[in-house]
Design an enzyme around this catalytic site. Structure first.
Site, PDB file in Angstrom:
ATOM      1  N   ASN A 155       0.799  -1.223   0.000  1.00 35.53           N
ATOM      2  CA  ASN A 155       0.000   0.000   0.000  1.00 35.53           C
ATOM      3  C   ASN A 155       0.836   1.278   0.000  1.00 35.53           C
ATOM      4  OD1 ASN A 155       0.320  -1.436   2.638  1.00 35.53           O
ATOM      5  ND2 ASN A 155      -0.284   0.540   3.457  1.00 35.53           N
ATOM      6  N   SER A 203     -10.953  -5.756   0.196  1.00 33.41           N
ATOM      7  CA  SER A 203     -11.610  -4.585   0.767  1.00 33.41           C
ATOM      8  C   SER A 203     -12.373  -3.880  -0.339  1.00 33.41           C
ATOM      9  CB  SER A 203     -10.555  -3.636   1.352  1.00 33.41           C
ATOM     10  OG  SER A 203     -11.174  -2.491   1.884  1.00 33.41           O
ATOM     11  N   ALA A 204     -13.530  -3.282  -0.006  1.00 31.06           N
ATOM     12  CA  ALA A 204     -14.310  -2.581  -1.036  1.00 31.06           C
ATOM     13  C   ALA A 204     -13.798  -1.163  -1.290  1.00 31.06           C
ATOM     14  CB  ALA A 204     -15.784  -2.545  -0.633  1.00 31.06           C
ATOM     15  N   HIS A 205     -13.339  -0.492  -0.222  1.00 27.23           N
ATOM     16  CA  HIS A 205     -13.119   0.959  -0.368  1.00 27.23           C
ATOM     17  C   HIS A 205     -11.821   1.355  -1.057  1.00 27.23           C
ATOM     18  CE1 HIS A 205     -10.242   2.096   2.959  1.00 27.23           C
ATOM     19  NE2 HIS A 205     -10.650   0.935   3.463  1.00 27.23           N
ATOM     20  N   THR A 243     -25.593 -10.088  11.151  1.00 27.81           N
ATOM     21  CA  THR A 243     -26.557  -9.803  10.083  1.00 27.81           C
ATOM     22  C   THR A 243     -25.838  -9.199   8.881  1.00 27.81           C
ATOM     23  OG1 THR A 243     -28.262  -9.405  11.732  1.00 27.81           O
ATOM     24  CG2 THR A 243     -28.652  -8.509   9.508  1.00 27.81           C
ATOM     25  N   CYS A 328      -2.684   5.048   8.083  1.00 26.75           N
ATOM     26  CA  CYS A 328      -2.629   4.699   9.513  1.00 26.75           C
ATOM     27  C   CYS A 328      -1.370   5.240  10.166  1.00 26.75           C
ATOM     28  CB  CYS A 328      -2.663   3.185   9.704  1.00 26.75           C
ATOM     29  SG  CYS A 328      -3.242   2.297   8.298  1.00 26.75           S
TER      30      CYS A 328
HETATM   31  C1  PLP Z   1      -6.480  -0.601   3.300  1.00 29.55           C
HETATM   32  C2  PLP Z   1      -5.738  -1.853   3.551  1.00 29.55           C
HETATM   33  C3  PLP Z   1      -6.132  -2.751   4.542  1.00 29.55           C
HETATM   34  C4  PLP Z   1      -7.296  -2.485   5.459  1.00 29.55           C
HETATM   35  O1  PLP Z   1      -8.504  -2.577   4.789  1.00 29.55           O
HETATM   36  P1  PLP Z   1      -9.859  -2.071   5.481  1.00 29.55           P
HETATM   37  O2  PLP Z   1     -10.928  -2.558   4.559  1.00 29.55           O
HETATM   38  O3  PLP Z   1      -9.746  -0.578   5.549  1.00 29.55           O
HETATM   39  O4  PLP Z   1      -9.936  -2.704   6.828  1.00 29.55           O
HETATM   40  C5  PLP Z   1      -5.409  -3.909   4.694  1.00 29.55           C
HETATM   41  N1  PLP Z   1      -4.346  -4.175   3.922  1.00 29.55           N
HETATM   42  C6  PLP Z   1      -3.923  -3.337   2.968  1.00 29.55           C
HETATM   43  C7  PLP Z   1      -2.748  -3.695   2.133  1.00 29.55           C
HETATM   44  C8  PLP Z   1      -4.601  -2.145   2.748  1.00 29.55           C
HETATM   45  O5  PLP Z   1      -4.170  -1.307   1.805  1.00 29.55           O
END
Ligand code: PLP
Length: 388
Positions: A155, A203-205, A243, A328
């Site tokens: 990331n 992850s979706a976002h 749920t 983070c």
């Molecule tokens: C953003 C990210 C996560 C965390 O994902 P969330 O859906 O925000 O909990 C974990 N691993 C990597 C490599 C990420 O970039």
């Protein structure tokens, strides 16, 4: 005031308007607000159908069986479930796990938690380009190793690991492989019919879906067994109770469906923006690229600048929203642990800037970034400034 240009797509992405529309239809009385677990009426059946369609969309992006998808609240929870779940189930077989120094905190902190429970973790050091050499994995495997957990794409740097090569090694030694694919799903092709990966966090976002939803791929053949971490009701075949949030899952499904349709075209477009950014810096001295010069994901560019203070640089960049590393870690002034592990020197690591872009980024955005960055560097590097 003019909003700064958003160039922090690796921290999160805006939700695609098509995704937001689909989600909005799952909330109110005139929409599909039912509980997907309600078996006695149409509201429940319709919600369940939407959830299962979304599960198929997520599975299709990574070419797996929908029954191998376990919904979670995000990649953080998926990482926790994979690592603690495997450790819990296989503790009698062995208590050694292999990871790396450049993983996301969701993986590292899960590993630290297990260390306190008597597990032993080997943290591999990456190559200078941020990737993990498959040979390092092979060297670290022991008789009591139960799991290797490594990310697909980093990331902070966009560096890519060779999952085929790493998976061949883990299979040969009968060790499970978990992959955090939060930054790669929808950005790079992933074919789980081919890749020897046992568990994969999504992850979706990070891919134009909503925050607060994700999934864990859990392979059925050969079957991967896990200890559940959240109990109550036995949803998701007992692996993750709670749920199901129809709107969130529909959002993730729609986002993954769009990503599948647009991935190769989007990759090419982001590659052009990356080249524009790097070409624009050609006349600037004293910078370096952290990560893979070719072959990483195009939308993440991590740069270090000689002779400037990282915090001053970040504060002075008013026209662009970028970060110094992962979201983070932005609260701390410590240089990135990822860059340190890659052997980047202190000076370059503390001035590092992660510029990340995506679906809604334009050539104009990159021009703005270049203008702002070049002007700011000139200003901060003035000798008078340096003495002050
Ligand atoms: C953003 C990210 C996560 C965390 O994902 P969330 O859906 O925000 O909990 C974990 N691993 C990597 C490599 C990420 O970039």
């Amino acid at each position: 005031m003019q909003l700064p240009v958003y160039l922090d797509y690796a921290a999160t992405t805006p939700v695609d308007p098509l995704v937001a529309d689909a989600m909005a239809k799952c909330l109110t009385l005139d929409g599909q607000f039912g509980n997907p677990a309600s078996r006695s009426h149409l509201y429940g059946w319709q919600a369940e159908e939407l959830v299962e369609n979304a599960r198929r969309d997520v599975a299709d992006l990574i070419n797996c069986d929908p029954r191998e998808i376990v919904w979670t609240s995000g990649a953080t929870e998926a990482d926790n479930l994979a690592i603690k779940g495997v450790a819990g189930f296989h503790a009698t077989k062995g208590r050694h796990i292999i990871s790396s120094r450049v993983e996301h905190k969701a993986v590292l902190d899960s590993c630290h938690f297990l260390e306190q429970k008597g597990f032993e973790i080997t943290y591999l050091t990456p190559e200078a380009d941020g990737s993990i050499a498959p040979a390092r994995v092979a060297e670290a495997i022991r008789d009591d190793t139960i799991l290797v957990t490594l990310m697909h794409v980093n990331n902070e740097t966009g560096s890519v690991n060779d999952l085929a090569a790493i998976g061949a090694i883990t299979r040969e030694h009968n060790v499970l492989l978990h992959v955090d694919a939060a930054q790669s799903a929808g950005k790079l092709p992933i074919d789980l019919a081919e890749l020897p990966v046992d568990l994969m966090s999504l992850s979706a976002h990070k891919v134009y879906g909503p925050k607060g939803v994700g999934a864990l791929f859990v392979r059925r053949d050969p079957r991967v067994e896990l200890t559940a971490q959240i109990h109550g009701g036995g949803h998701e075949r007992g692996m993750r109770s709670g749920t199901l949030p129809t709107h969130q899952l529909v959002g993730m499904g729609q986002a993954f469906r769009l990503a599948r349709a647009q991935m190769s075209e989007e990759y090419q477009r982001l590659l052009v923006l990356r080249e524009q950014l790097l070409a624009g810096l050609a006349g600037v001295s004293g910078w370096q690229l952290h990560g893979q010069s070719g072959g990483g994901v195009p939308g993440i560019v991590n740069l270090g600048f000689a002779g400037v203070d990282g915090e001053s640089l970040l504060l002075a960049l008013r026209q662009i929203a970028v970060s110094s590393g992962s979201a983070c870690m932005s609260a701390t002034l410590e240089p990135s642990y990822v860059l340190k592990a890659m052997g980047v020197d202190e000076d370059m690591a503390q001035s590092a800037l992660r510029i990340s872009f995506g679906r809604f980024s334009t050539r104009q955005d990159i021009d703005t970034a270049l203008e702002n960055l070049i002007r700011t560097l000139q200003h901060l590097r003035q000798p008078a400034r340096a003495q002050a």
